[in-house]
Design an enzyme around this catalytic site. Structure first.
Site, PDB file in Angstrom:
ATOM      1  N   TYR A  39      26.878  23.477  86.328  1.00 39.56           N
ATOM      2  CA  TYR A  39      26.107  22.385  86.936  1.00 39.56           C
ATOM      3  C   TYR A  39      25.767  21.295  85.914  1.00 39.56           C
ATOM      4  O   TYR A  39      25.518  20.153  86.274  1.00 39.56           O
ATOM      5  CB  TYR A  39      24.777  22.929  87.469  1.00 39.56           C
ATOM      6  N   GLY A  40      25.714  21.686  84.656  1.00 42.90           N
ATOM      7  CA  GLY A  40      25.165  20.810  83.615  1.00 42.90           C
ATOM      8  C   GLY A  40      25.927  19.529  83.369  1.00 42.90           C
ATOM      9  O   GLY A  40      25.434  18.623  82.708  1.00 42.90           O
ATOM     10  N   CYS A  70      17.519  28.385  86.426  1.00 36.84           N
ATOM     11  CA  CYS A  70      18.456  27.368  85.952  1.00 36.84           C
ATOM     12  C   CYS A  70      17.667  26.137  85.526  1.00 36.84           C
ATOM     13  O   CYS A  70      17.097  25.435  86.372  1.00 36.84           O
ATOM     14  CB  CYS A  70      19.422  27.007  87.082  1.00 36.84           C
ATOM     15  N   ASN A  71      17.640  25.884  84.232  1.00 36.34           N
ATOM     16  CA  ASN A  71      16.914  24.711  83.722  1.00 36.34           C
ATOM     17  C   ASN A  71      17.475  23.414  84.285  1.00 36.34           C
ATOM     18  O   ASN A  71      16.739  22.450  84.512  1.00 36.34           O
ATOM     19  CB  ASN A  71      17.035  24.651  82.190  1.00 36.34           C
ATOM     20  N   THR A  72      18.770  23.398  84.510  1.00 39.69           N
ATOM     21  CA  THR A  72      19.420  22.178  85.019  1.00 39.69           C
ATOM     22  C   THR A  72      18.892  21.839  86.417  1.00 39.69           C
ATOM     23  O   THR A  72      18.590  20.680  86.713  1.00 39.69           O
ATOM     24  CB  THR A  72      20.947  22.390  85.045  1.00 39.69           C
ATOM     25  N   CYS A 176      18.790  26.750  78.451  1.00 37.59           N
ATOM     26  CA  CYS A 176      19.808  26.996  79.481  1.00 37.59           C
ATOM     27  C   CYS A 176      19.910  28.512  79.566  1.00 37.59           C
ATOM     28  O   CYS A 176      20.064  29.181  78.525  1.00 37.59           O
ATOM     29  CB  CYS A 176      21.151  26.397  79.061  1.00 37.59           C
ATOM     30  N   HIS A 178      22.106  30.470  80.559  1.00 37.80           N
ATOM     31  CA  HIS A 178      23.371  31.065  80.093  1.00 37.80           C
ATOM     32  C   HIS A 178      23.277  31.496  78.621  1.00 37.80           C
ATOM     33  O   HIS A 178      23.970  32.418  78.203  1.00 37.80           O
ATOM     34  CB  HIS A 178      24.513  30.049  80.217  1.00 37.80           C
TER      35      HIS A 178
HETATM   36  N1  DGL Z   1      22.175  28.200  83.427  1.00 35.18           N
HETATM   37  C1  DGL Z   1      21.927  26.849  83.745  1.00 35.18           C
HETATM   38  C2  DGL Z   1      20.708  26.303  83.013  1.00 35.18           C
HETATM   39  O1  DGL Z   1      19.775  27.028  82.737  1.00 35.18           O
HETATM   40  C3  DGL Z   1      23.017  25.835  83.788  1.00 35.18           C
HETATM   41  C4  DGL Z   1      24.383  26.121  83.314  1.00 35.18           C
HETATM   42  C5  DGL Z   1      25.377  25.188  83.976  1.00 35.18           C
HETATM   43  O2  DGL Z   1      25.731  25.498  85.108  1.00 35.18           O
HETATM   44  O3  DGL Z   1      25.747  24.184  83.368  1.00 35.18           O
HETATM   45  O4  DGL Z   1      20.624  25.126  82.733  1.00 35.18           O
END
Ligand code: DGL
Length: 214
Positions: A39-40, A70-72, A176, A178
């Site tokens: 998503y980022g 998800c921080n995004t 993030c 991940h």
């Molecule tokens: N895990 C996600 C986050 O905390 C975003 C990773 C992604 O999809 O770019 O931002």
């Protein structure tokens, strides 16, 4: 209770595991968006279109609270999400405030996706809590995909981490989810030089408070 946990990808599994070991009495429903991860590098509008049906499905499936792992998603869309879905949300967000309070060198590093770094919410957090510190934002733009695909480039992580340590960062924020899966490597590199922080513990505390009110 049924707790929904959502992330674009494998960051959600890390958060779901942490929640189920802290709160084993609850049922965790983990959803990831394998079709659209990462998503980022996408726009908030696209991300909203991806998450909307997934959140609706979680609510229809009986989730009484949804954890945005998800921080995004949080930094780009949390207000809109709270307006449009009638369930409590507990959401991770970059730990800028605790990092700014912890730093002794006056330099912190925030490892996050491009969408997070560009978001109004993140920039508000920086302005509100970290005006007095230098905030480094190392280029982690392809890390989420690298982790999602399980093609971890240890040298790349080492280079970025060493760069921020060389610039005197003494707190590294994993912003993030991940990055949970490379936390050990970053901690090892940062040993005795910087503290690495990530939001699983405070998230669980917040989740407990919300569950107590349901
Ligand atoms: N895990 C996600 C986050 O905390 C975003 C990773 C992604 O999809 O770019 O931002």
């Amino acid at each position: 209770m049924k707790i929904g946990v959502f992330d674009s990808g494998v960051g959600g599994k890390a958060v779901a595991d942490a929640i189920s070991s802290a709160l084993p009495e609850h049922e965790i429903v983990l959803k990831q968006d394998e079709e659209h991860v990462p998503y980022g590098t996408k726009s908030p509008k696209h991300i909203y279109d991806f998450i909307s049906p997934i959140f609706q499905q979680m609510i229809d499936d009986g989730c009484q609270v949804i954890v945005v792992a998800c921080n995004t998603v949080t930094t780009t869309l949390i207000d809109k999400i709270r307006e449009n879905f009638n369930v409590p949300f507990v959401a991770v967000e970059p730990m800028v405030k605790p990092a700014a309070e912890m730093t002794k060198s006056g330099v912190i590093a925030v490892c996050a996706t491009p969408a997070t770094l560009n978001s109004d919410r993140y920039n508000w957090l920086k302005n509100e809590y970290a005006k007095h510190v230098k905030v480094l934002e190392p280029d982690c733009s392809d890390w989420a995909l690298m982790i999602e695909d399980n093609k971890i480039d240890r040298e790349k992580i080492e280079n970025r981490t060493t760069e921020v340590l060389a610039q005197n960062a003494d707190v590294i924020v994993l912003a993030c989810t991940h990055f949970h899966w490379i936390e050990d490597q970053i901690k090892e590199l940062a040993q005795n030089k910087a503290t690495v922080i990530q939001p699983e513990k405070p998230l669980i505390e917040q989740l407990k408070r919300v569950l107590a009110q349901l």
